[in-house]
Scaffold this active site. Structure first.
Site, PDB file in Angstrom:
ATOM      1  CB  SER A 181      -0.963  -0.065   1.182  1.00 34.63           C
ATOM      2  OG  SER A 181      -1.973   0.908   1.065  1.00 34.63           O
ATOM      3  CG  ASP A 267      -6.989  -2.618  -3.417  1.00 34.70           C
ATOM      4  OD1 ASP A 267      -7.656  -1.980  -2.580  1.00 34.70           O
ATOM      5  OD2 ASP A 267      -5.742  -2.657  -3.413  1.00 34.70           O
ATOM      6  CG  HIS A 296      -5.624  -2.341   0.332  1.00 34.17           C
ATOM      7  ND1 HIS A 296      -5.013  -1.972  -0.843  1.00 34.17           N
ATOM      8  CD2 HIS A 296      -4.965  -1.669   1.329  1.00 34.17           C
ATOM      9  CE1 HIS A 296      -4.036  -1.126  -0.584  1.00 34.17           C
ATOM     10  NE2 HIS A 296      -3.983  -0.925   0.715  1.00 34.17           N
TER      11      HIS A 296
END
Length: 317
Positions: A181, A267, A296
């Site tokens: 991320s 996601d 995610h």
């Protein structure tokens, strides 16, 4: 979460124009020169975490403006590792506890876990006071009026200085930048700014294709940008101009190390199109692992071992 972004055939072709301003390279050269010129040396002290199979060190190194940044260095017990992975953290996540980071060392790889200062679990305070002006709660619009004042300038500088620190402290032959991320976005930033990287491992990376992310995602962190511009629409172009200095696809276009990306097609936090924007612009050798039914979390534990095998393919250990 159903697929909400582009279909796979369009993702395979999605390559938006780069957004870097003419002074992008000079901006980062001056920023990093100033950080290195502030002085300071990394230092590491061994700590007893109760885990006997690895050696663990509490590291402090100079980041933005020479300010101290913390990290864990977890290494295979009693021997020098050929690889060192410098790992950056996700949005709102600090370095956590040392015993949470054992996989790489168990596989024979040194693991430098870098704190994200100012985030919720970070244990180093955010002492930068340069960001000012109106902004939405969170980090994405702090300093939206000026790239010199934006929070991400400081965070990315910390990331590059972490690579510098790993090179000085660890003595590994090969260096990789990694993270999930936001950490993946920082790894991409390092790929375009740090010298001497041998691999880049961005997982479901954030901080890429900011304008599309703000239009497509209804989740934090991209939502912070949309919420801010809902209140201050007259600042839209300035905000996206500022964010262009911190966009993963602009760094990716300057990268050369082999890279293993991951993307999750369901996601909602980092829409897959934003990941593909950086992937398609990545200038070095690259491959991408696609997880069609994941959100995610990406490839999770399966992809963790894929990263290890990727490094092994570049330089056995």
């Amino acid at each position: 979460m159903p697929v909400v972004d582009l279909p796979p055939t369009e993702l395979d072709r999605y390559k938006p124009d780069l957004t870097h301003e003419p002074d992008f390279d000079a901006f980062w050269r001056d920023t990093l020169d100033a950080a290195r010129g502030a002085g300071g040396r990394p230092a590491a002290g061994r700590v007893d975490t109760g885990v006997r199979a690895v050696d663990t060190y509490d590291v402090t190194f100079p980041g933005w403006a020479g300010e101290p940044v913390r990290g864990w260095l977890v290494v295979p017990k009693g021997r020098t590792a050929r690889w060192c992975v410098v790992e950056f953290q996700g949005y709102g996540v600090g370095r956590g506890r040392a015993h949470e980071h054992l996989l790489y060392a168990a596989c024979g790889i040194a693991h430098f876990v870098v704190d994200a200062r100012g985030h919720s679990r970070g244990d180093t305070g955010d002492v930068s006071a340069l960001s000012s002006g109106p902004h939405e709660p969170g980090f994405m619009t702090q300093g939206a009026h000026d790239p010199h004042a934006h929070y991400l300038r400081r965070l990315i500088t910390d990331a590059v200085r972490a690579v510098d620190a790993a090179r000085e402290l660890v003595g590994a032959e090969l260096l990789a930048a990694a993270g999930p991320s936001q950490g993946g976005g920082l790894a991409l930033a390092a790929s375009g700014l740090a010298t001497g990287l041998d691999a880049v491992l961005p997982d479901v990376p954030f901080l890429c294709d900011h304008r599309r992310g703000a239009l497509v995602s209804d989740r934090v962190p991209f939502r912070e940008v949309a919420q801010f511009l809902r209140k201050r629409p007259e600042l839209a172009e300035q905000t996206f101009r500022t964010l262009s200095y911190f966009d993963g696809m602009n760094f990716a276009a300057r990268a050369s190390a082999p890279a293993l990306f991951s993307v999750a097609l369901m996601d909602p936090v980092c829409p897959p199109s934003t990941v593909y924007a950086a992937y398609h612009h990545y200038a070095g050798e690259k491959e991408i692992r696609v997880y069609p039914f994941n959100e995610h979390e990406g490839g999770g534990a399966l992809h963790a071992m894929a990263r290890v095998e990727f490094l092994r393919g570049l330089g056995d250990f």
